[in-house]
Design a protein around this motif. Sequence first.
Motif, PDB file in Angstrom:
ATOM      1  N   PHE A  45       0.832  -1.211   0.000  1.00  0.00           N
ATOM      2  CA  PHE A  45       0.000   0.000   0.000  1.00  0.00           C
ATOM      3  C   PHE A  45       0.867   1.262   0.000  1.00  0.00           C
ATOM      4  N   LEU A  48       2.571   1.694  -3.351  1.00  0.00           N
ATOM      5  CA  LEU A  48       1.579   2.158  -4.329  1.00  0.00           C
ATOM      6  C   LEU A  48       1.264   3.638  -4.129  1.00  0.00           C
ATOM      7  N   SER A  49       1.107   4.040  -2.848  1.00  0.00           N
ATOM      8  CA  SER A  49       0.810   5.445  -2.549  1.00  0.00           C
ATOM      9  C   SER A  49       1.941   6.346  -3.014  1.00  0.00           C
ATOM     10  N   ILE A  52       1.853   6.672  -6.838  1.00  0.00           N
ATOM     11  CA  ILE A  52       0.730   7.494  -7.301  1.00  0.00           C
ATOM     12  C   ILE A  52       0.934   8.958  -6.909  1.00  0.00           C
ATOM     13  N   ASN A  53       1.554   9.164  -5.735  1.00  0.00           N
ATOM     14  CA  ASN A  53       1.877  10.522  -5.284  1.00  0.00           C
ATOM     15  C   ASN A  53       2.802  11.214  -6.273  1.00  0.00           C
ATOM     16  N   ALA A  56       0.778  12.319  -9.205  1.00  0.00           N
ATOM     17  CA  ALA A  56      -0.030  13.499  -8.852  1.00  0.00           C
ATOM     18  C   ALA A  56       0.851  14.750  -8.767  1.00  0.00           C
ATOM     19  N   ASN A  57       2.064  14.596  -8.211  1.00  0.00           N
ATOM     20  CA  ASN A  57       2.983  15.742  -8.125  1.00  0.00           C
ATOM     21  C   ASN A  57       3.364  16.243  -9.511  1.00  0.00           C
ATOM     22  N   GLU A  59       1.613  15.994 -12.214  1.00  0.00           N
ATOM     23  CA  GLU A  59       0.447  16.660 -12.800  1.00  0.00           C
ATOM     24  C   GLU A  59       0.306  18.078 -12.227  1.00  0.00           C
ATOM     25  N   GLU A  60       0.529  18.218 -10.909  1.00  0.00           N
ATOM     26  CA  GLU A  60       0.449  19.547 -10.287  1.00  0.00           C
ATOM     27  C   GLU A  60       1.502  20.478 -10.877  1.00  0.00           C
ATOM     28  N   ARG A  63       0.507  21.644 -14.290  1.00  0.00           N
ATOM     29  CA  ARG A  63      -0.531  22.683 -14.247  1.00  0.00           C
ATOM     30  C   ARG A  63       0.054  24.041 -13.892  1.00  0.00           C
TER      31      ARG A  63
ATOM     32  N   PHE B  13      -8.905  -2.419 -10.072  1.00  0.00           N
ATOM     33  CA  PHE B  13      -7.977  -1.391  -9.591  1.00  0.00           C
ATOM     34  C   PHE B  13      -7.339  -0.642 -10.768  1.00  0.00           C
ATOM     35  N   LEU B  17      -7.763   3.281 -11.503  1.00  0.00           N
ATOM     36  CA  LEU B  17      -6.598   4.171 -11.540  1.00  0.00           C
ATOM     37  C   LEU B  17      -6.510   4.900 -12.887  1.00  0.00           C
ATOM     38  N   SER B  30      -9.030  17.559  -9.392  1.00  0.00           N
ATOM     39  CA  SER B  30      -7.875  17.766  -8.509  1.00  0.00           C
ATOM     40  C   SER B  30      -6.965  16.525  -8.460  1.00  0.00           C
ATOM     41  N   PRO B  31      -5.630  16.716  -8.493  1.00  0.00           N
ATOM     42  CA  PRO B  31      -4.719  15.569  -8.385  1.00  0.00           C
ATOM     43  C   PRO B  31      -4.833  14.831  -7.044  1.00  0.00           C
ATOM     44  N   ASP B  32      -5.457  15.486  -6.056  1.00  0.00           N
ATOM     45  CA  ASP B  32      -5.670  14.812  -4.766  1.00  0.00           C
ATOM     46  C   ASP B  32      -6.568  13.580  -4.917  1.00  0.00           C
ATOM     47  N   LEU B  34      -6.400  11.498  -7.292  1.00  0.00           N
ATOM     48  CA  LEU B  34      -5.497  10.416  -7.693  1.00  0.00           C
ATOM     49  C   LEU B  34      -4.813   9.820  -6.461  1.00  0.00           C
ATOM     50  N   ARG B  35      -4.480  10.709  -5.509  1.00  0.00           N
ATOM     51  CA  ARG B  35      -3.817  10.250  -4.279  1.00  0.00           C
ATOM     52  C   ARG B  35      -4.755   9.389  -3.435  1.00  0.00           C
ATOM     53  N   VAL B  37      -6.828   7.177  -4.579  1.00  0.00           N
ATOM     54  CA  VAL B  37      -7.166   5.895  -5.222  1.00  0.00           C
ATOM     55  C   VAL B  37      -6.709   4.668  -4.421  1.00  0.00           C
ATOM     56  N   PRO B  38      -5.437   4.600  -3.935  1.00  0.00           N
ATOM     57  CA  PRO B  38      -5.042   3.393  -3.183  1.00  0.00           C
ATOM     58  C   PRO B  38      -5.906   3.166  -1.938  1.00  0.00           C
ATOM     59  N   ALA B  39      -6.228   4.280  -1.224  1.00  0.00           N
ATOM     60  CA  ALA B  39      -7.057   4.131  -0.016  1.00  0.00           C
ATOM     61  C   ALA B  39      -8.448   3.620  -0.381  1.00  0.00           C
ATOM     62  N   PHE B  41      -9.217   1.873  -2.971  1.00  0.00           N
ATOM     63  CA  PHE B  41      -9.115   0.474  -3.409  1.00  0.00           C
ATOM     64  C   PHE B  41      -9.018  -0.464  -2.193  1.00  0.00           C
ATOM     65  N   PHE B  42      -8.262  -0.051  -1.183  1.00  0.00           N
ATOM     66  CA  PHE B  42      -8.160  -0.871   0.027  1.00  0.00           C
ATOM     67  C   PHE B  42      -9.491  -0.958   0.750  1.00  0.00           C
ATOM     68  N   LEU B  45     -11.469  -3.388  -1.124  1.00  0.00           N
ATOM     69  CA  LEU B  45     -11.032  -4.764  -0.812  1.00  0.00           C
ATOM     70  C   LEU B  45     -11.564  -5.212   0.551  1.00  0.00           C
TER      71      LEU B  45
END
Lengths: 194, 61
Positions: A45, A48-49, A52-53, A56-57, A59-60, A63, B13, B17, B30-32, B34-35, B37-39, B41-42, B45
């Motif tokens: 987890f 993965l975070s 993905i972070n 997202a960074n 992409e920010e 922008r 998943f 994503l 917002s890109p947030d 995207l952040r 998504v893992p939570a 998905f969990f 699950l």
Amino acid sequence: MRQGIVFVTLLSGLLFYAPTAASQESFSWGLNSLRNAASAMLDWFENLSQQINEIANNEERRRITVALTDLSESMYGLEQNSRYLLEALERPSVSEGEVSRYISATESSLLDVRSKLEAVGLSLREQYRAGGFEAEREISSAFGSRAGFLYELKDTIRSESPVPNDLIQQGRATLEAISAANEELLKVIGSLQT
Amino acid sequence: MNGKSLTLHIGIFVVMLSATYLLVRFGGLSPDLLRAVPALFFLYLGVMFVFGALKKRRTLK
């Protein structure tokens, strides 16, 4: 609901008291495998975070770069319109209509810069490592002095007196300030892109 | 969780994503999101696990 409470009570009883029971070895083996599975899931987890972070960074950053490039284009427009206005003022024979046209073009560029600066100013200040704080301060200061120059110029034209030489010098100085602020902004954009 | 359902969950998943990424990249969200998504998905699950366990318990009864 009642069944759930019974289930949780049994589970906690199992966790706290079962190690003292006869099947201690198999219980600790089960507990260990559960713990290992949970830690593997958590690691996965976190990994993965992080990935993905990163997306997202990126992409920010993209922008902010787009918004700053827009602001830089508007700054360039303001610079050009200010330059045309000053050239018209320095010309010996210039009509009043031509000067008013350049003034209104510069004013509209100023408004454009103001709206874009309002939209992106905070994000620009946050890029302090790339010099965003200084760039934002320079742009705001150049914007303020350009607006001040325009108001003074309009007052002078309205009073139908000739434009004094020191006002034109002031206009030249603010033009230099705008150009320097835009260069600073371009440096920020460059460092965000690398 | 057998192999078939694992593939299904991983597929869900990946779709989740990709859809979020496209919405953020081209839809201006917002890109947030995207952040999160893992939570999410969990959480999904976890809900699936609980429902699966309850279903199995009901079948055993």
